[in-house]
Each structure stands twice: as C-alpha cells, then as structure tokens.
Design a protein around this motif. Structure first.
Motif, PDB file in Angstrom:
ATOM      1  N   ARG A  59      25.925 -33.770  45.179  1.00 44.78           N
ATOM      2  CA  ARG A  59      25.663 -35.061  45.819  1.00 44.78           C
ATOM      3  C   ARG A  59      24.161 -35.291  45.901  1.00 44.78           C
ATOM      4  NH1 ARG A  59      29.518 -34.616  51.221  1.00 44.78           N
ATOM      5  NH2 ARG A  59      31.292 -33.559  50.237  1.00 44.78           N
ATOM      6  N   PRO A  60      23.704 -36.510  45.666  1.00 43.41           N
ATOM      7  CA  PRO A  60      22.262 -36.782  45.741  1.00 43.41           C
ATOM      8  C   PRO A  60      21.828 -37.180  47.140  1.00 43.41           C
ATOM      9  CG  PRO A  60      23.412 -38.691  44.853  1.00 43.41           C
ATOM     10  CD  PRO A  60      24.472 -37.650  45.122  1.00 43.41           C
ATOM     11  N   ASP A  61      20.644 -36.714  47.544  1.00 45.42           N
ATOM     12  CA  ASP A  61      19.995 -37.295  48.720  1.00 45.42           C
ATOM     13  C   ASP A  61      18.805 -38.155  48.293  1.00 45.42           C
ATOM     14  OD1 ASP A  61      18.377 -35.148  47.979  1.00 45.42           O
ATOM     15  OD2 ASP A  61      17.726 -34.782  50.039  1.00 45.42           O
ATOM     16  N   HIS A  62      18.240 -37.866  47.094  1.00 45.93           N
ATOM     17  CA  HIS A  62      17.198 -38.697  46.494  1.00 45.93           C
ATOM     18  C   HIS A  62      17.631 -38.975  45.055  1.00 45.93           C
ATOM     19  CE1 HIS A  62      14.638 -38.076  49.943  1.00 45.93           C
ATOM     20  NE2 HIS A  62      14.714 -36.770  49.787  1.00 45.93           N
ATOM     21  N   HIS A  63      17.957 -40.218  44.747  1.00 49.58           N
ATOM     22  CA  HIS A  63      18.610 -40.527  43.479  1.00 49.58           C
ATOM     23  C   HIS A  63      17.716 -40.262  42.275  1.00 49.58           C
ATOM     24  CE1 HIS A  63      22.410 -42.155  44.973  1.00 49.58           C
ATOM     25  NE2 HIS A  63      21.717 -42.649  45.982  1.00 49.58           N
ATOM     26  N   THR A  64      16.410 -40.540  42.377  1.00 48.58           N
ATOM     27  CA  THR A  64      15.527 -40.310  41.233  1.00 48.58           C
ATOM     28  C   THR A  64      15.460 -38.826  40.899  1.00 48.58           C
ATOM     29  OG1 THR A  64      14.212 -42.248  41.829  1.00 48.58           O
ATOM     30  CG2 THR A  64      13.215 -40.666  40.311  1.00 48.58           C
ATOM     31  N   VAL A  65      15.314 -37.993  41.928  1.00 43.63           N
ATOM     32  CA  VAL A  65      15.269 -36.546  41.710  1.00 43.63           C
ATOM     33  C   VAL A  65      16.601 -36.062  41.146  1.00 43.63           C
ATOM     34  CG1 VAL A  65      14.754 -34.322  42.748  1.00 43.63           C
ATOM     35  CG2 VAL A  65      13.673 -36.371  43.645  1.00 43.63           C
ATOM     36  N   PHE A  66      17.692 -36.611  41.652  1.00 44.31           N
ATOM     37  CA  PHE A  66      19.016 -36.188  41.180  1.00 44.31           C
ATOM     38  C   PHE A  66      19.180 -36.504  39.694  1.00 44.31           C
ATOM     39  CE2 PHE A  66      23.613 -36.554  40.615  1.00 44.31           C
ATOM     40  CZ  PHE A  66      24.067 -35.420  41.272  1.00 44.31           C
ATOM     41  N   LEU A  67      18.730 -37.682  39.281  1.00 47.74           N
ATOM     42  CA  LEU A  67      18.828 -38.042  37.862  1.00 47.74           C
ATOM     43  C   LEU A  67      17.988 -37.108  36.996  1.00 47.74           C
ATOM     44  CD1 LEU A  67      18.637 -41.929  38.149  1.00 47.74           C
ATOM     45  CD2 LEU A  67      20.593 -40.628  37.269  1.00 47.74           C
ATOM     46  N   ALA A  68      16.744 -36.842  37.429  1.00 49.49           N
ATOM     47  CA  ALA A  68      15.895 -35.924  36.678  1.00 49.49           C
ATOM     48  C   ALA A  68      16.498 -34.522  36.649  1.00 49.49           C
ATOM     49  CB  ALA A  68      14.489 -35.899  37.270  1.00 49.49           C
ATOM     50  N   SER A  69      17.048 -34.069  37.778  1.00 52.28           N
ATOM     51  CA  SER A  69      17.676 -32.745  37.844  1.00 52.28           C
ATOM     52  C   SER A  69      18.852 -32.652  36.884  1.00 52.28           C
ATOM     53  CB  SER A  69      18.146 -32.445  39.271  1.00 52.28           C
ATOM     54  OG  SER A  69      17.066 -32.328  40.167  1.00 52.28           O
ATOM     55  N   THR A  70      19.607 -33.739  36.769  1.00 48.42           N
ATOM     56  CA  THR A  70      20.762 -33.739  35.866  1.00 48.42           C
ATOM     57  C   THR A  70      20.329 -33.533  34.422  1.00 48.42           C
ATOM     58  OG1 THR A  70      21.965 -35.205  37.372  1.00 48.42           O
ATOM     59  CG2 THR A  70      22.755 -35.070  35.101  1.00 48.42           C
ATOM     60  N   LEU A  71      19.251 -34.183  34.022  1.00 46.10           N
ATOM     61  CA  LEU A  71      18.742 -33.995  32.657  1.00 46.10           C
ATOM     62  C   LEU A  71      18.209 -32.577  32.469  1.00 46.10           C
ATOM     63  CD1 LEU A  71      18.206 -35.254  29.907  1.00 46.10           C
ATOM     64  CD2 LEU A  71      15.984 -36.024  30.772  1.00 46.10           C
ATOM     65  N   HIS A  72      17.472 -32.055  33.440  1.00 42.88           N
ATOM     66  CA  HIS A  72      16.976 -30.681  33.332  1.00 42.88           C
ATOM     67  C   HIS A  72      18.134 -29.683  33.295  1.00 42.88           C
ATOM     68  CE1 HIS A  72      12.607 -31.079  33.538  1.00 42.88           C
ATOM     69  NE2 HIS A  72      12.779 -32.070  34.387  1.00 42.88           N
ATOM     70  N   ALA A  73      19.188 -29.963  34.055  1.00 47.03           N
ATOM     71  CA  ALA A  73      20.353 -29.079  34.030  1.00 47.03           C
ATOM     72  C   ALA A  73      20.984 -29.074  32.636  1.00 47.03           C
ATOM     73  CB  ALA A  73      21.367 -29.528  35.076  1.00 47.03           C
ATOM     74  N   HIS A  74      21.041 -30.222  31.995  1.00 40.71           N
ATOM     75  CA  HIS A  74      21.584 -30.310  30.635  1.00 40.71           C
ATOM     76  C   HIS A  74      20.758 -29.467  29.670  1.00 40.71           C
ATOM     77  CE1 HIS A  74      23.118 -31.921  26.887  1.00 40.71           C
ATOM     78  NE2 HIS A  74      21.917 -32.394  26.576  1.00 40.71           N
ATOM     79  N   HIS A  75      19.435 -29.590  29.722  1.00 43.03           N
ATOM     80  CA  HIS A  75      18.580 -28.797  28.833  1.00 43.03           C
ATOM     81  C   HIS A  75      18.712 -27.301  29.151  1.00 43.03           C
ATOM     82  CE1 HIS A  75      16.981 -32.299  27.023  1.00 43.03           C
ATOM     83  NE2 HIS A  75      16.221 -32.682  28.033  1.00 43.03           N
ATOM     84  N   ALA A  76      18.869 -26.967  30.420  1.00 43.15           N
ATOM     85  CA  ALA A  76      19.017 -25.558  30.800  1.00 43.15           C
ATOM     86  C   ALA A  76      20.308 -24.975  30.227  1.00 43.15           C
ATOM     87  CB  ALA A  76      19.002 -25.426  32.323  1.00 43.15           C
ATOM     88  N   VAL A  77      21.393 -25.720  30.328  1.00 43.20           N
ATOM     89  CA  VAL A  77      22.677 -25.245  29.799  1.00 43.20           C
ATOM     90  C   VAL A  77      22.587 -25.042  28.294  1.00 43.20           C
ATOM     91  CG1 VAL A  77      25.084 -25.918  29.420  1.00 43.20           C
ATOM     92  CG2 VAL A  77      24.043 -26.207  31.683  1.00 43.20           C
ATOM     93  N   ARG A  78      21.909 -25.943  27.620  1.00 40.19           N
ATOM     94  CA  ARG A  78      21.748 -25.795  26.164  1.00 40.19           C
ATOM     95  C   ARG A  78      20.943 -24.540  25.822  1.00 40.19           C
ATOM     96  NH1 ARG A  78      19.663 -31.082  23.304  1.00 40.19           N
ATOM     97  NH2 ARG A  78      20.048 -29.701  21.516  1.00 40.19           N
ATOM     98  N   ALA A  79      20.092 -24.086  26.744  1.00 44.22           N
ATOM     99  CA  ALA A  79      19.289 -22.879  26.502  1.00 44.22           C
ATOM    100  C   ALA A  79      19.999 -21.611  26.961  1.00 44.22           C
ATOM    101  CB  ALA A  79      17.948 -23.013  27.235  1.00 44.22           C
ATOM    102  N   GLY A  80      21.242 -21.737  27.403  1.00 47.60           N
ATOM    103  CA  GLY A  80      22.003 -20.557  27.807  1.00 47.60           C
ATOM    104  C   GLY A  80      21.939 -20.235  29.281  1.00 47.60           C
ATOM    105  N   ILE A  81      21.268 -21.069  30.065  1.00 43.40           N
ATOM    106  CA  ILE A  81      21.202 -20.874  31.515  1.00 43.40           C
ATOM    107  C   ILE A  81      22.462 -21.461  32.131  1.00 43.40           C
ATOM    108  CG2 ILE A  81      19.911 -21.449  33.614  1.00 43.40           C
ATOM    109  CD1 ILE A  81      17.436 -21.777  31.687  1.00 43.40           C
TER     110      ILE A  81
END
Length: 462
Positions: free
Chosen positions: A347-369
C-alpha cells in the motif's frame, strides 16, 4: 508594465538562471542532477529558479562546526564481554563513523507499536535524572498527549527533559502543544534545518528517532509519535514497524548524537550522563548519517554491509529507491550466491515514491533479487539482516532522501542470538508477503508504466 521593462525582467531572469546553472554544475552531487538543473535554469529560469533556491543545495552547511558537541562520558564495557569476531568484516563502517564496535550490550527487539510504545513510555515515566527525546513526527493526538503528559510529569519531578522534533515532519503540531510543554519545564525545540546559510533549504530533514533515559537505556527505530503508528488510522492500518531497545556503551553514542543536534539548535549542550555497563554480550555500533557529512554515509553504510554478506541479505524498507552503489551491491550479492530478499509495502503512503519503488522492484527482480510486498497493512520498518549474526535497525530507508538529504541513525548489532530474533521476525513477515514478478510491471496499464518512469526521474528527491 512596459515592453522594455518586461524584456529587462526576462533578461535578468535568464542571467540569474545562468549564474544558478554555474552553481549547480559546481555543486550538484551527480552529473545527471547537474545536467537537469543546468538545462532547466538556463532554458526555463522563470520555472526553475525558485525550486532551485529551496531544493538545489547538496550540502547542509555549518552543522557540527559552529557548535561542536560535548562528548558524553561513558564507562568501559565489562572485560568478560569480548567483541564478536564477525565485527571485523564491517571495519569500513567503523572507519566511516570514526568509532569502533563495542561489546557488552543488552538488546531487545520491539515488534510493532503496542510493544514499542509500552516499553518506551514506561522507560520515560521511570526517568529520574535526564530524558532526551527526538522524533521526526509528533502529533497532537491520543498517543501524542500520552507522551506530553509523561514529559510534564517527569519535568515536574525534577528530571531534565529535552525534546527535539523536525519542523517539517511535525508541521501539523499545534503551537499550543509546544507551549504547554515549555510552561511545564520541558525544553523543546524544532530542528530547523533551514536556519543560517541553509535558510532557503527546506529539503533537509532530521529523520532520527532517539530516546535516551538517564544515559542508561536508549531506543532507535522507525516509529514516530502518532496514532497511525499504533495502527489506529486507515487506510494504512495495521501499521508494521520495529524498534530496538539498547543498554550498554552505544547509549553514550546516541547521547552524543542527540547532543550534536541539540547544540546546533540551542547553542548549548544538553545534560549528559555516564553510561553504565550492561550485562549483555552483543557488539554494536551506532551509525549516523546526514547531509552535512563529507561523504555519502548512508549509501556507503548499506553498500559496505551488503558487500560483507556471504549467506543472506534481508532488507525491509517502506521505500525502495536504491542508488547505483546499493543496487550494484545487491546484484553482486546475488552473483555470490547470497540469499537476497527485499520486503516492501503493498500500500502506498506517498504515491510518487510508490511508483518509483515499483519500477525499481521490477529491475531488481530482473537482476535476480527477490522482492516481496507485505500484505496485511503498511510496512514502515527499516531493518537489515546480514548472514546469521548481524542486524541493523534504525530510521534509514533505502532511498536517496535517507542516503543524502535526511539526518538518520541506525544501530548495527553483531550477535547471533539477536540476529536469530530478527530472522524469526522477518520470516513471519515474508510469510505474509506476495512475491513480485516481472508480470507486475508488464501487465500494468501503459499509462501507469509511464508514470513509474516519470516518478523515477525524481529519484534524487525521493
């Protein structure tokens, strides 16, 4: 306004934009940030000059030089508590802090608001000599008034009570709350990061959460003072957080850290008491970071800790916006065969950070994290577990704001028993989480994916 006056005004703005762009090129931390500010200031100074005045500075000036803190007196640890051998691999972090690990600590893990506030408020209510309290946010609600009453009672009993809160984080705190405490003998001040040479800089914040009772017991972690931290406010309830109680030599370091902040604001040291030896055996190091540091301490701390891992790195953070160094450290850990997991909110408490975190999470998963989203409620804890013997708990998020813009604090503890407690806590958290996979990004609507990439442009401010 005449045409000539309008033309002169435009020319003046562009000249100011050029000078500001030169300042940005010289002082912005990253090449990307320097390019962004310079282009904006030269081409669109009427839109970027004012934001640059408030957000453009990369260093917090004057802190720790105008008012050098008085070091607290500490008593040596008991000789029968040797330093954990595992501390040696974190020597770079000790060198970064200018202090070494010390032994003889008793640690207690406090899970969620009820347990943490019961322990913190009880310890405050039992203070006999000195009470140092610092939070990023204090609300005038049920929990805030409980804290206020305890502070007033302790001040009336002759205890010296010093309170710091962040002026921006606690912007909603009414003046009457502060006035009531002052009238009752409590010394309370906002940490105004924009004073003096930083007058226009509202971007720097003091995000630390520190409580020190009689120089003998201290608390650090992610909790602020407000009913939402007890899970009493939707839509983020229940609220998931973690606090740490310490006894031992590191309490003296937390006193010193509070003293530095206090002297910056007041020009005088707070009362500092000797720190007695505790009967524990954990080794610990207080890690402090902030925008006044000559180096990017927050990012270096996470990078060094992750690089030291050989079996596992488990991270829990509400905001996952890692910089290049931390992202590379996580990827290298995966390549070494380390079990790397990151727990973030669903759940987001700050929507801009949540959106950026979602993209970083995607790149992390692609790197095996492996990345997981905590399902029951909002996840706010800031916890790092390294291998089977080391854990860190404090106020640091995995984002650029904590790395470079906020004053932060964490306790890094090397102790197999305490690490086992943290591992059990995180194992329970992961059992209530959903694994993120690449489909989460690919299946998102196109405009939402665009929003993620736009949000990522603001990484340096998130």
């Amino acid at each position: 306004m005449t045409a000539s006056a309008l033309t002169s005004g435009i020319v003046l703005l562009h000249l100011l934009g050029v000078f500001a762009a030169m300042h940005a090129v010289m002082h912005t931390r990253t090449p990307q940030g320097a390019i962004g500010w310079a282009l904006g200031l030269i081409l669109l100074p009427y839109l970027t000059l004012l934001p640059y005045l408030y957000l453009g500075s990369s260093r917090f000036l004057g802190y720790r030089t105008t008012y050098p803190a008085t070091p607290p007196r500490t008593l040596p640890a008991t000789p029968d508590a040797p330093i954990e051998p595992g501390c040696a691999r974190f020597a770079a972090i000790g060198a970064l802090q200018g202090r070494a690990f010390r032994s003889g600590h008793r640690l207690r893990l406090l899970i969620d608001g009820d347990a943490a506030f019961d322990a913190m408020l009880a310890a405050m209510a039992a203070a006999r000599h000195c009470l140092l309290v610092q939070f990023f946010i204090i609300h005038d609600d049920t929990l805030g008034r409980r804290l206020q009453q305890i502070l007033l009672e302790r001040a009336a009993a002759g205890v010296r009570v010093c309170v710091l809160f962040d002026g921006i984080g606690s912007h909603a705190l009414p003046q009457r709350y502060v006035d009531t405490l002052r009238a009752g003998g409590v010394a309370i001040h906002p940490f105004a990061t924009h004073r003096w040479r930083n007058r226009l800089q509202l971007n720097f914040r003091n995000h630390r959460k520190i409580v020190v009772v009689d120089g003998a017991c201290a608390f650090v972690g992610g909790l602020n003072i407000g009913d939402e931290y007890l899970g009493l406010k939707s839509p983020l309830a229940p609220w998931r957080d973690t606090q740490l109680e310490l006894q031992g030599p590191a309490v003296g370091d937390l006193q010193q850290l509070f003293a530095q902040d206090w002297q910056w604001i007041t020009g005088a040291p707070p009362p500092l008491l000797p720190t007695p030896a505790a009967d524990g055996h954990a080794s610990a190091l207080i890690v402090a970071s902030g925008p006044a540091d000559p180096q990017e301490t927050g990012s270096l701390f996470f990078t060094a800790a992750i690089n030291a891992a050989r079996q596992r790195v488990w991270l829990s953070t509400p905001y996952f916006v890692p910089d290049h160094a931390v992202r590379a450290a996580l990827q290298l850990a995966v390549l070494r065969g380390v079990d790397v997991r990151v727990l973030i909110p669903s759940r987001p408490d700050h929507h801009t950070v949540f959106l950026a975190s979602t993209l970083h999470a995607h790149h992390a998963v692609r790197a095996g994290i492996r990345v997981f989203r905590y399902q029951p409620g909002f996840l706010h804890q800031k916890v790092m577990l390294i291998d089977r013997d080391t854990a860190a708990i404090g106020s640091m998020n995995l984002d650029s704001r904590s790395f470079r813009l906020n004053f932060e604090v964490a306790a890094l503890a090397v102790d197999p028993g305490f690490a086992a407690d943290v591992a059990a806590m995180l194992t329970a958290d992961f059992s209530q989480a959903r694994a993120v996979d690449e489909c989460d990004y690919r299946d998102a609507p196109y405009l939402r994916r665009v929003a993620m990439h736009v949000a990522r442009l603001f990484d340096p401010l998130l």
